[in-house]
Design a protein around this motif. Sequence first.
Motif, PDB file in Angstrom:
ATOM      1  N   CYS A 268      14.576  21.219  15.345  1.00 52.09           N
ATOM      2  CA  CYS A 268      13.391  21.198  16.221  1.00 52.09           C
ATOM      3  C   CYS A 268      13.492  20.122  17.297  1.00 52.09           C
ATOM      4  N   GLY A 269      14.313  19.103  17.050  1.00 49.95           N
ATOM      5  CA  GLY A 269      14.330  17.976  17.973  1.00 49.95           C
ATOM      6  C   GLY A 269      12.979  17.280  17.993  1.00 49.95           C
ATOM      7  N   ALA A 270      12.368  17.182  16.811  1.00 49.61           N
ATOM      8  CA  ALA A 270      11.015  16.653  16.701  1.00 49.61           C
ATOM      9  C   ALA A 270      10.917  15.648  15.565  1.00 49.61           C
ATOM     10  N   ASP A 271       9.969  14.718  15.702  1.00 47.90           N
ATOM     11  CA  ASP A 271       9.734  13.684  14.685  1.00 47.90           C
ATOM     12  C   ASP A 271       8.263  13.688  14.278  1.00 47.90           C
ATOM     13  N   TRP A 272       8.002  13.172  13.099  1.00 41.20           N
ATOM     14  CA  TRP A 272       6.628  13.007  12.638  1.00 41.20           C
ATOM     15  C   TRP A 272       6.597  11.886  11.601  1.00 41.20           C
ATOM     16  N   GLY A 273       5.402  11.478  11.244  1.00 38.67           N
ATOM     17  CA  GLY A 273       5.249  10.394  10.285  1.00 38.67           C
ATOM     18  C   GLY A 273       4.845  10.897   8.916  1.00 38.67           C
ATOM     19  N   ARG A 274       5.310  10.189   7.895  1.00 37.19           N
ATOM     20  CA  ARG A 274       4.883  10.481   6.531  1.00 37.19           C
ATOM     21  C   ARG A 274       4.557   9.173   5.842  1.00 37.19           C
TER      22      ARG A 274
ATOM     23  N   TYR B 163      -3.963   3.845  -8.205  1.00 38.40           N
ATOM     24  CA  TYR B 163      -4.750   3.416  -9.360  1.00 38.40           C
ATOM     25  C   TYR B 163      -5.971   2.569  -9.022  1.00 38.40           C
ATOM     26  N   VAL B 164      -6.005   1.945  -7.835  1.00 38.35           N
ATOM     27  CA  VAL B 164      -7.176   1.169  -7.442  1.00 38.35           C
ATOM     28  C   VAL B 164      -8.228   2.122  -6.894  1.00 38.35           C
ATOM     29  N   HIS B 165      -9.376   2.146  -7.535  1.00 37.04           N
ATOM     30  CA  HIS B 165     -10.427   3.077  -7.136  1.00 37.04           C
ATOM     31  C   HIS B 165     -11.169   2.528  -5.916  1.00 37.04           C
ATOM     32  N   SER B 166     -10.777   3.021  -4.772  1.00 37.16           N
ATOM     33  CA  SER B 166     -11.409   2.632  -3.517  1.00 37.16           C
ATOM     34  C   SER B 166     -11.187   3.761  -2.528  1.00 37.16           C
ATOM     35  N   GLU B 167     -12.019   3.850  -1.521  1.00 39.88           N
ATOM     36  CA  GLU B 167     -11.848   4.876  -0.503  1.00 39.88           C
ATOM     37  C   GLU B 167     -10.955   4.333   0.605  1.00 39.88           C
ATOM     38  N   TYR B 168      -9.854   5.001   0.820  1.00 40.19           N
ATOM     39  CA  TYR B 168      -8.914   4.620   1.869  1.00 40.19           C
ATOM     40  C   TYR B 168      -8.898   5.700   2.948  1.00 40.19           C
ATOM     41  N   GLU B 169      -8.972   5.277   4.193  1.00 37.67           N
ATOM     42  CA  GLU B 169      -8.814   6.213   5.305  1.00 37.67           C
ATOM     43  C   GLU B 169      -7.446   5.981   5.936  1.00 37.67           C
ATOM     44  N   ILE B 170      -6.652   7.033   6.019  1.00 33.49           N
ATOM     45  CA  ILE B 170      -5.284   6.947   6.543  1.00 33.49           C
ATOM     46  C   ILE B 170      -5.211   7.611   7.908  1.00 33.49           C
ATOM     47  N   THR B 171      -4.663   6.907   8.874  1.00 42.97           N
ATOM     48  CA  THR B 171      -4.446   7.468  10.206  1.00 42.97           C
ATOM     49  C   THR B 171      -2.960   7.387  10.534  1.00 42.97           C
ATOM     50  N   ILE B 172      -2.360   8.530  10.837  1.00 44.83           N
ATOM     51  CA  ILE B 172      -0.933   8.601  11.162  1.00 44.83           C
ATOM     52  C   ILE B 172      -0.787   9.028  12.616  1.00 44.83           C
TER      53      ILE B 172
ATOM     54  N   LEU C 125       0.822  -1.206   0.000  1.00 39.55           N
ATOM     55  CA  LEU C 125       0.000   0.000   0.000  1.00 39.55           C
ATOM     56  C   LEU C 125       0.860   1.262   0.000  1.00 39.55           C
ATOM     57  N   GLY C 126       2.056   1.176   0.588  1.00 33.96           N
ATOM     58  CA  GLY C 126       2.917   2.348   0.598  1.00 33.96           C
ATOM     59  C   GLY C 126       4.045   2.212   1.605  1.00 33.96           C
ATOM     60  N   ILE C 127       4.730   3.332   1.839  1.00 39.45           N
ATOM     61  CA  ILE C 127       5.884   3.365   2.730  1.00 39.45           C
ATOM     62  C   ILE C 127       5.604   4.312   3.898  1.00 39.45           C
ATOM     63  N   VAL C 128       5.893   3.834   5.108  1.00 39.88           N
ATOM     64  CA  VAL C 128       5.754   4.634   6.321  1.00 39.88           C
ATOM     65  C   VAL C 128       7.143   5.117   6.726  1.00 39.88           C
ATOM     66  N   GLU C 129       7.290   6.417   6.928  1.00 41.84           N
ATOM     67  CA  GLU C 129       8.586   6.986   7.290  1.00 41.84           C
ATOM     68  C   GLU C 129       8.524   7.688   8.643  1.00 41.84           C
ATOM     69  N   LEU C 130       9.602   7.562   9.395  1.00 39.05           N
ATOM     70  CA  LEU C 130       9.807   8.333  10.616  1.00 39.05           C
ATOM     71  C   LEU C 130      10.708   9.499  10.236  1.00 39.05           C
ATOM     72  N   ARG C 131      10.153  10.706  10.162  1.00 38.22           N
ATOM     73  CA  ARG C 131      10.893  11.884   9.732  1.00 38.22           C
ATOM     74  C   ARG C 131      11.419  12.654  10.952  1.00 38.22           C
ATOM     75  N   HIS C 132      12.585  13.272  10.799  1.00 35.40           N
ATOM     76  CA  HIS C 132      13.245  13.905  11.936  1.00 35.40           C
ATOM     77  C   HIS C 132      13.815  15.270  11.558  1.00 35.40           C
ATOM     78  N   SER C 133      13.566  16.266  12.417  1.00 32.92           N
ATOM     79  CA  SER C 133      14.150  17.589  12.266  1.00 32.92           C
ATOM     80  C   SER C 133      15.176  17.795  13.373  1.00 32.92           C
ATOM     81  N   PRO C 134      16.482  17.859  13.048  1.00 30.10           N
ATOM     82  CA  PRO C 134      17.515  18.059  14.071  1.00 30.10           C
ATOM     83  C   PRO C 134      17.353  19.376  14.832  1.00 30.10           C
TER      84      PRO C 134
END
Length: 300
Positions: free
Chosen positions: A220-226, A235-244, A209-218
């Motif tokens: 800010c000393g903070a992380d977030w997800g992408r 390309y698959v026509h369907s409704e996807y709900e994403i929760t990060i 379905l995709g790639i989950v990344e742990l992103r980091h700002s030196p």
Amino acid sequence: MPRPERPLDAASGPEVKFAADLRELRKAAGSPSYRELSEKAHFSRASLSAAASGHRLPTWEVTRAYVTVCGGDIDEWLHRWKAVRSELGLEPAESAGKNAPVSEIVTDSPQAVSRAKGEGSWTWLGRSFWALAISLAALLVSVSLPYVTSSSKSNQVEGDEVKPTARYLESPEPVLDNADPKRAGCADDPVGVKTLDSVQLNTSLRQLLGIVELRHSPTCGADWGRFTPSERMTYVHSEYEITITARRPSTRTVGAPFVVTFDGQAAYGNILLERSGCIEITVEIVSKMGGGTATTACKV
């Protein structure tokens, strides 16, 4: 050499015509590569490419970034974007200029949750000192946040859930837990944003379905997800709900989950600070066509 974009038939629909016009705007800007656009727009190449694919109307946030980097007129494109939404029969775009749907928040400050619930009410005499302090704080907020209009409301409480007000596209935010990494300036870290870990997110049938990344700002000393979607999701026509969701296990802190309906773009979540330990990111996807969950390693 990058693979050429598939031709678009502008007569196929308003979203396809919109995508074709985005391509023309990019061409007029000198045909920068999507890698170059990504570096300036701070969106992934997949998001920007999907915006001009014609599969779906991109979000305003992605559209605005694309248009800005290519030197287009923001007001003109906002008007066109809203017109296409209307032609497609989508909901009115009053939220343009704001973040995607507001998500639920779980804070690591029990006192803040208690106050939001109305617990531990004070008597009039016991409140006098705090009333003065709160008034001074409110004055500081009104001076430092002029973009908040008189119609803005404070956090709303529903049962045990605290919901924050919407964040505006142009509004800066302090670098705190649950802030938007772009509004807080962490996504524009001059030192350079790093990916500390990445994992695949697959369905139970091992379909990517995709790639989950742990992103980091030196800085800010903070992380977030992408989350960057695979071609299957695009390309698959369907409704996807994403929760990060970001978590700080050492303090048992669960950040504000960012929930959005997939529209062909990559998505990013809210930040957590690394002040008390490592951060991990979980992305959950729900769909009738098959969803899944993936969690990165906890790193700092």
